[in-house]
Structures are given as structure tokens and as C-alpha cells.
Design a protein around this motif. Sequence first.
Motif, PDB file in Angstrom:
ATOM      1  N   GLY A  48       3.784   4.730   1.642  1.00 12.95           N
ATOM      2  CA  GLY A  48       3.351   3.738   0.674  1.00 12.95           C
ATOM      3  C   GLY A  48       2.522   2.630   1.279  1.00 12.95           C
ATOM      4  O   GLY A  48       2.635   2.315   2.469  1.00 12.95           O
ATOM      5  N   LYS A  49       1.677   2.037   0.439  1.00 12.85           N
ATOM      6  CA  LYS A  49       0.861   0.877   0.798  1.00 12.85           C
ATOM      7  C   LYS A  49       1.278  -0.266  -0.115  1.00 12.85           C
ATOM      8  O   LYS A  49       1.328  -0.107  -1.340  1.00 12.85           O
ATOM      9  N   TYR A  50       1.564  -1.450   0.475  1.00  8.60           N
ATOM     10  CA  TYR A  50       2.099  -2.566  -0.285  1.00  8.60           C
ATOM     11  C   TYR A  50       1.342  -3.848   0.053  1.00  8.60           C
ATOM     12  O   TYR A  50       0.842  -4.025   1.169  1.00  8.60           O
ATOM     13  N   ASN A  51       1.289  -4.735  -0.940  1.00  5.82           N
ATOM     14  CA  ASN A  51       0.687  -6.039  -0.720  1.00  5.82           C
ATOM     15  C   ASN A  51       1.590  -6.844   0.218  1.00  5.82           C
ATOM     16  O   ASN A  51       2.795  -6.974  -0.028  1.00  5.82           O
ATOM     17  N   LYS A  97       4.203  -5.905  -3.656  1.00  8.74           N
ATOM     18  CA  LYS A  97       3.792  -5.058  -4.770  1.00  8.74           C
ATOM     19  C   LYS A  97       3.155  -3.767  -4.267  1.00  8.74           C
ATOM     20  O   LYS A  97       2.343  -3.766  -3.347  1.00  8.74           O
ATOM     21  N   SER A  98       3.516  -2.669  -4.896  1.00  9.58           N
ATOM     22  CA  SER A  98       3.005  -1.364  -4.485  1.00  9.58           C
ATOM     23  C   SER A  98       1.538  -1.212  -4.873  1.00  9.58           C
ATOM     24  O   SER A  98       1.154  -1.457  -6.017  1.00  9.58           O
ATOM     25  N   TRP A 130      -0.117   1.830  -3.682  1.00  7.30           N
ATOM     26  CA  TRP A 130       0.069   3.247  -3.986  1.00  7.30           C
ATOM     27  C   TRP A 130       1.251   3.798  -3.196  1.00  7.30           C
ATOM     28  O   TRP A 130       1.614   3.258  -2.145  1.00  7.30           O
ATOM     29  N   GLU A 131       1.852   4.826  -3.721  1.00  3.77           N
ATOM     30  CA  GLU A 131       2.914   5.569  -3.034  1.00  3.77           C
ATOM     31  C   GLU A 131       2.657   7.051  -3.254  1.00  3.77           C
ATOM     32  O   GLU A 131       2.319   7.466  -4.360  1.00  3.77           O
ATOM     33  N   VAL A 142      11.190  -3.864  -0.603  1.00 11.39           N
ATOM     34  CA  VAL A 142      10.825  -2.584  -1.202  1.00 11.39           C
ATOM     35  C   VAL A 142      11.870  -1.589  -0.748  1.00 11.39           C
ATOM     36  O   VAL A 142      12.212  -1.537   0.437  1.00 11.39           O
ATOM     37  N   TYR A 195       1.839  -0.756   5.476  1.00 11.34           N
ATOM     38  CA  TYR A 195       2.115   0.653   5.195  1.00 11.34           C
ATOM     39  C   TYR A 195       3.498   0.986   5.742  1.00 11.34           C
ATOM     40  O   TYR A 195       3.849   0.582   6.854  1.00 11.34           O
ATOM     41  N   HIS A 253      -2.310  -5.868   3.853  1.00 12.49           N
ATOM     42  CA  HIS A 253      -1.424  -4.807   3.389  1.00 12.49           C
ATOM     43  C   HIS A 253      -0.468  -4.346   4.499  1.00 12.49           C
ATOM     44  O   HIS A 253      -0.723  -4.560   5.681  1.00 12.49           O
ATOM     45  N   SER A 265      13.068   2.499  -0.826  1.00 15.18           N
ATOM     46  CA  SER A 265      12.805   3.894  -1.186  1.00 15.18           C
ATOM     47  C   SER A 265      14.094   4.624  -1.537  1.00 15.18           C
ATOM     48  O   SER A 265      14.074   5.795  -1.887  1.00 15.18           O
TER      49      SER A 265
END
Length: 400
Positions: free
Chosen positions: A89-92, A97-98, A100-101, A60, A80, A78, A62
Amino acid sequence: MKFFKLLFFLLLSLTLGACGPVKDLQTQLSEVIIGQDAIDPPAPLKDIKAIIQPKLLWKVSSKVDDRFDLTPVLSAEHVYAASSEGLLGKYNLMSGKSIWEIKTEQIISGGLGFGSDVIAFGTLNGYVFSYDINGKLLWKSKVSSTVLSAPVIIEDTVLVRTMDNNIHAFGLKDGAKKWIFNRQGPALTLRSSASLVSSDGVIYVGYPGGKLVAIRLDNGTLLWETSVAQPKGITEVERIVDITSPPVIDGMVIYAVAYNGRIAAVDRINGRVIWNRDISSFTGMNIEGGRIYLSHSGGAVYSLDNTTGKTFWRQGDLLNRKLSKPLPMSEYIAVGDIAGVVHILDRETGAFLGRIELEANAASTFLDENNPVMSNMIEYEPGKLLAQTRNGGLYAISIK
């Protein structure tokens, strides 16, 4: 060039003596010599016969240049992560996979901390923010100065260390201030992201000047203080022996190491030094299976006996490569460097077993200084780790 800038600021600050501008000059000086800002270039990597071929599982990005040493945190399935430009952001954890951001509109300089389904971080302008696992802001509280280290969440308390050496304790639910602990440090210090550790109702913190202190969690009172390292040398720069990495607890012993100083094993009950030896580290150590794994500030990786400090092995072929903290992973040790390369070492011998360049390209010489691996990598499953770099990248890597 870095050497001459360092010499200029030092001579100017000494010339001005104790007058007002000295504090500003010292701040500038600390930026010049931040952490492992080596004068000499990183050593080229030698060819190795790779036994392990690490694989990039996902990444990921940014797409920002992080100025601060940020670390991701885990929660069940998850992860963070944050960037200094304010992205949270929080990712699997399995796919990257995102979930939420959010743009916090803050300059995140210290983080992340996680506990009891709360995510916390500190900012450049001296605030602490708390979010829930859905990205909702819970509270923010003002602290005494910039936050450079990750907040620590213990039960119903959020602990935050600020750049002026204060420790702030806040209520987890509402951010109400519980107490503040202050300890004066030397005039000239390194800028670091050293956090604190806690066990059995006691907080342990390493400070500039080589001091390790124990503080009560419930009220912030001092229990004991001991010296891990003593300043040596003539100039103020030579006398810097700051503890720039978090101490490590192993049973009833706590270990701390100072930049330009010593590593020490300390009795957690009374602060008595059990053993020490001369060794310097900026990013610090991990302990597993009776061995200490430590990155020397000059670029070597050490394996030490945790009961005596005796060296089992030393890997010295990463000179000036600004190493991350070594990460023990079963029979392997992973360590990241200034060029975004993660090296896999044999746990018993320190020999190179493999490496992976996180942003590989055809013209790579492993000497690109623009993508350093941050201090703390995390093993999230056996043989799998997370690494964050200063170009804003978060990487999941498999070494099996």
C-alpha cells in the motif's frame, strides 16, 4: 517450553550426525530460536514519571499477523508499507490516508526497498518483485531461496540477500541478473532479516559466523573479509555468533554487531578491526553525533562511544522485551518492544521520559506479546516517527 523444544531439536540433530535430515532439523531449530526468542518472560514495566506524552497521529491496519520483519519506506509525502499476506500500500504521510492498496497474491517475506521511484520486495518462495509508485508491476525475477531482508536499491541496481547467503544484483529497469555473490556459512544459523549497506561503490554485508565482508557493487567480487566475533562454547547453539542486523557506516568506519558475540568498528578500506568489545545484539544499532545506540539481545539499551566502544550509559529496565533498534531523535532515543510499547529515553542519560502503547486498552499490563514493534522505526519529520508491528499495524507517532 521453548527451552525443551530447543534442547530436543539440538540433541536429535547431533544424534543424526551429518545425514540428510539434519538440514531440515536445523531449519526447525532456527525457527525455534529465531532472533531474540527469549526463554524468560518479558519484565513488567516500572512506573515512570512521564515528562513526554507521545501521541498517536494515525494508524493503518492490514489486520494480519506478520511473520516476517517488514519495514515501511518513505518517498516525499508518502509512505509505502507491506504485510506478509501480500498487501502492498501507498499512504499519505501526513494523514495515513490510503492512496492505493493492491493484493500482490505473494507471501512477502523481505521488504520493502525503495529508490528511483521503484518499490521492491522479496517473497517466501524466492522471487523479487518490482513495482512503480503507482502500483504497477514492473518485473519479477527468481532468486536462489527465500528472501528475508529488504532489497536495497542503489542507482541502477537492485540488491537482494537470500536465506542461503547469496547476494543477487538485478538491473533496476528490467530485473536482468547482473551477478551473484555466494559465501558459505555455518551449518546452524539464526533466521534474520539482516540487509546490506553500501557506500562509494562498495557493499558491506554481515554473515553467520560473525563475518563482515566488503564486495564491489559493479561486479560482485570480494574486496575483504574480517571477523567481528569468534564462535565460543561447546554446543552448536552456544557457538552461534551471527550478524543479524545491517552494519552501520559512519565516515570511513563501518560498525557491525553479532548476536551472542561482539560489536566491532572496522576500517572500510582494508577491513582492519579498530576496536571491539563483547556485547550481543539481534536488532542492531544506530549512530548519531559520535555515539552508538544499541539494543542488547537481553533487553538493555546502550549508548557507546563510537571511537572506543566505551559505555556512556545503559538502560537495563526492559529485560527480555525483544527491543527494536534504537532510533535517535534529536535529544531523545525511541525504542519499541514486544508488547507494542514505544519508549522514549533521554539521549544523554538513558532515563525514561515517556512511553506510548500502540494498541492501548483498559486492562493492559504492557506484557501482551502479540504486537511486537518491528526492528526498524523511522523518523520522517523532527519529533515524528513511523513504527510497524507484527499485527499488521503501521503507526505515526509524535513525541513533541
